[in-house]
Design a protein around this motif. Structure first.
Motif, PDB file in Angstrom:
ATOM      1  N   LYS A  57       8.782  10.624   2.635  1.00 29.87           N
ATOM      2  CA  LYS A  57       7.585  11.350   3.208  1.00 29.87           C
ATOM      3  C   LYS A  57       7.093  12.484   2.090  1.00 29.87           C
ATOM      4  O   LYS A  57       6.022  12.664   1.706  1.00 29.87           O
ATOM      5  CB  LYS A  57       7.939  12.103   4.348  1.00 29.87           C
ATOM      6  N   SER A  58       8.079  13.288   1.664  1.00 25.22           N
ATOM      7  CA  SER A  58       7.830  14.386   0.610  1.00 25.22           C
ATOM      8  C   SER A  58       7.247  13.914  -0.564  1.00 25.22           C
ATOM      9  O   SER A  58       6.232  14.460  -1.022  1.00 25.22           O
ATOM     10  CB  SER A  58       9.114  15.137   0.481  1.00 25.22           C
ATOM     11  N   ALA A  59       7.832  12.869  -1.310  1.00 27.19           N
ATOM     12  CA  ALA A  59       7.514  12.443  -2.598  1.00 27.19           C
ATOM     13  C   ALA A  59       5.976  11.643  -2.452  1.00 27.19           C
ATOM     14  O   ALA A  59       4.840  12.056  -3.324  1.00 27.19           O
ATOM     15  CB  ALA A  59       8.256  11.299  -2.920  1.00 27.19           C
ATOM     16  N   SER A  60       5.654  11.106  -1.042  1.00 24.95           N
ATOM     17  CA  SER A  60       4.610  10.555  -0.884  1.00 24.95           C
ATOM     18  C   SER A  60       3.393  11.511  -1.039  1.00 24.95           C
ATOM     19  O   SER A  60       2.139  11.323  -1.214  1.00 24.95           O
ATOM     20  CB  SER A  60       4.582   9.546   0.134  1.00 24.95           C
ATOM     21  N   GLU A  61       3.547  12.462  -0.149  1.00 24.03           N
ATOM     22  CA  GLU A  61       2.619  13.783   0.076  1.00 24.03           C
ATOM     23  C   GLU A  61       2.190  14.429  -1.165  1.00 24.03           C
ATOM     24  O   GLU A  61       1.023  14.751  -1.468  1.00 24.03           O
ATOM     25  CB  GLU A  61       3.219  14.533   1.179  1.00 24.03           C
ATOM     26  N   ASN A  62       3.300  14.406  -1.892  1.00 27.21           N
ATOM     27  CA  ASN A  62       3.126  15.169  -3.426  1.00 27.21           C
ATOM     28  C   ASN A  62       2.342  14.263  -4.088  1.00 27.21           C
ATOM     29  O   ASN A  62       1.327  14.772  -4.912  1.00 27.21           O
ATOM     30  CB  ASN A  62       4.450  15.438  -3.890  1.00 27.21           C
ATOM     31  N   ALA A  63       2.477  12.888  -4.209  1.00 27.37           N
ATOM     32  CA  ALA A  63       1.748  11.956  -4.991  1.00 27.37           C
ATOM     33  C   ALA A  63       0.308  11.880  -4.720  1.00 27.37           C
ATOM     34  O   ALA A  63      -0.626  11.889  -5.511  1.00 27.37           O
ATOM     35  CB  ALA A  63       2.489  10.669  -4.879  1.00 27.37           C
ATOM     36  N   MET A  64       0.093  12.032  -3.427  1.00 28.83           N
ATOM     37  CA  MET A  64      -1.278  11.717  -2.743  1.00 28.83           C
ATOM     38  C   MET A  64      -2.128  13.030  -3.113  1.00 28.83           C
ATOM     39  O   MET A  64      -3.402  13.020  -3.140  1.00 28.83           O
ATOM     40  CB  MET A  64      -1.318  11.546  -1.430  1.00 28.83           C
ATOM     41  N   GLY A  89       0.865  -1.316  -0.010  1.00 31.55           N
ATOM     42  CA  GLY A  89      -0.193   0.065  -0.039  1.00 31.55           C
ATOM     43  C   GLY A  89       0.758   1.296  -0.137  1.00 31.55           C
ATOM     44  O   GLY A  89       1.883   1.198   0.523  1.00 31.55           O
ATOM     45  N   SER A  90       0.445   2.238  -0.594  1.00 29.02           N
ATOM     46  CA  SER A  90       1.108   3.521  -0.666  1.00 29.02           C
ATOM     47  C   SER A  90       1.570   4.312   0.584  1.00 29.02           C
ATOM     48  O   SER A  90       2.692   4.897   0.763  1.00 29.02           O
ATOM     49  CB  SER A  90       0.182   4.670  -1.522  1.00 29.02           C
ATOM     50  N   GLU A  91       0.628   3.812   1.742  1.00 24.73           N
ATOM     51  CA  GLU A  91       0.869   4.718   2.884  1.00 24.73           C
ATOM     52  C   GLU A  91       2.352   3.889   3.454  1.00 24.73           C
ATOM     53  O   GLU A  91       2.901   4.696   4.302  1.00 24.73           O
ATOM     54  CB  GLU A  91      -0.130   4.395   4.184  1.00 24.73           C
ATOM     55  N   SER A  92       2.738   2.983   3.196  1.00 28.42           N
ATOM     56  CA  SER A  92       3.979   2.211   3.495  1.00 28.42           C
ATOM     57  C   SER A  92       5.178   2.951   2.983  1.00 28.42           C
ATOM     58  O   SER A  92       6.310   2.823   3.499  1.00 28.42           O
ATOM     59  CB  SER A  92       4.140   0.687   3.277  1.00 28.42           C
ATOM     60  N   CYS A  93       5.026   3.831   1.834  1.00 28.49           N
ATOM     61  CA  CYS A  93       6.047   4.509   1.451  1.00 28.49           C
ATOM     62  C   CYS A  93       6.467   5.809   2.141  1.00 28.49           C
ATOM     63  O   CYS A  93       7.492   6.203   1.980  1.00 28.49           O
ATOM     64  CB  CYS A  93       5.771   4.978  -0.101  1.00 28.49           C
ATOM     65  N   ILE A  94       5.531   6.313   3.017  1.00 25.13           N
ATOM     66  CA  ILE A  94       5.788   7.529   3.535  1.00 25.13           C
ATOM     67  C   ILE A  94       6.979   7.535   4.511  1.00 25.13           C
ATOM     68  O   ILE A  94       7.520   8.665   4.572  1.00 25.13           O
ATOM     69  CB  ILE A  94       4.730   7.873   4.275  1.00 25.13           C
ATOM     70  N   GLN A  95       7.239   6.586   5.281  1.00 25.13           N
ATOM     71  CA  GLN A  95       8.139   6.241   6.108  1.00 25.13           C
ATOM     72  C   GLN A  95       9.673   6.680   5.371  1.00 25.13           C
ATOM     73  O   GLN A  95      10.555   7.349   6.344  1.00 25.13           O
ATOM     74  CB  GLN A  95       8.286   5.005   6.608  1.00 25.13           C
TER      75      GLN A  95
END
Length: 278
Positions: free
Chosen positions: A78-85, A69-75
């Motif tokens: 973080k910055s890339a995940s927040e932009n992607a979401m 799941g995408s939330e596992s990438c945040i660790q």
């Protein structure tokens, strides 16, 4: 030197004896820190690990155990995940909710007029949102918003029926800030039978699997007819793992530069040995 008197009680079967001895409180403090600090730290890290493991085990990705799941990438990202979401890709599809639907449900901005005393009204009924067709002031049909497609310029929606999805006749257009007919639909008469096939989800979601049904014919190919969509298989939007590797595989990659260099060195050495042996 400062001393404290500490009373110890020793038990031996049914008998007990008290002993009072002088203790240097500084030495006691240092000894206690050395003895209990490692145990305390291990306990804290164990609790954190178990908490993370429990959160991870709560999520079961329909694509298989390699996906986290995408939330596992945040660790780690973080910055890339927040932009992607917040990107249009991530919001290519989503469950239809009051937060995810862009259009206005307040009168008079929730009405599309077909003319001839007929109209479509976007209505909230309980916890669900509907497109309701009225003719002559009488309700004719009502279908729910179940999934929304798009977020940047326009947004259309579909509803579930017999494990297939069908596009609703009215969409929302951001530039005009209004409701209008969905692409290809009539501006004078609605219809609700345009199927949104599984191939549409190939570009607008990260996963959509078909159910297998038996057509009743006596050949093995008939057992693999893909004519509908399993709702539990949907992974909405284009998530991180759709374009990158599965999250569980990424977790197992070496994280330190030295580890990556060693991995590359040994991988290259193994390839060279295989070429030499050949």
């Amino acid at each position: 030197m400062h001393f404290l008197k500490h009373k110890f009680t020793f038990f031996n079967g049914f008998h007990s004896a008290n002993l009072t001895i002088p203790l240097d409180y500084k030495l006691c403090y240092i000894y206690g820190m050395k003895r209990w600090l490692p145990i305390f730290m291990i306990s804290v890290f164990s609790m954190l690990f178990l908490n993370c493991a429990d959160k991870k085990s709560d999520y079961i990705d329909p694509r298989g155990p390699e996906f986290a799941g995408s939330e596992s990438c945040i660790q780690c990202h973080k910055s890339a995940s927040e932009n992607a979401m917040h990107s249009a890709h991530f919001k290519a599809t989503a469950p239809a909710t009051a937060e995810s639907i862009l259009g206005n449900f307040n009168s008079p901005h929730n009405v599309f007029d077909y003319g001839n005393n007929s109209k479509m009204v976007m209505e909230k009924r309980g916890d669900s949102l509907y497109q309701v067709f009225y003719k002559g002031g009488k309700e004719i049909k009502a279908y729910p918003f179940d999934i929304v497609f798009g977020n940047r310029n326009a947004q259309t929606a579909v509803y579930w029926k017999h494990k297939n999805t069908y596009e609703l006749p009215i969409s929302y257009y951001k530039a005009e800030n209004t409701w209008g007919t969905s692409p290809g639909f009539s501006p004078t008469q609605p219809y609700f039978d345009r199927m949104t096939i599984k191939d549409c989800y190939a570009c607008h979601s990260s996963n959509a699997s078909a159910n297998k049904v038996n057509s009743g014919k006596n050949n093995f190919l008939a057992m693999e007819v893909e004519d509908n969509i399993a709702p539990e298989s949907l992974v909405y939007g284009i998530d991180c793992e759709r374009c990158h590797r599965a999250g569980e595989k990424t977790r197992r990659l070496p994280t330190r530069k030295s580890e990556r260099q060693n991995r590359s060195f040994y991988d290259g050495l193994q390839i060279a040995q295989q070429q030499t042996a050949a």
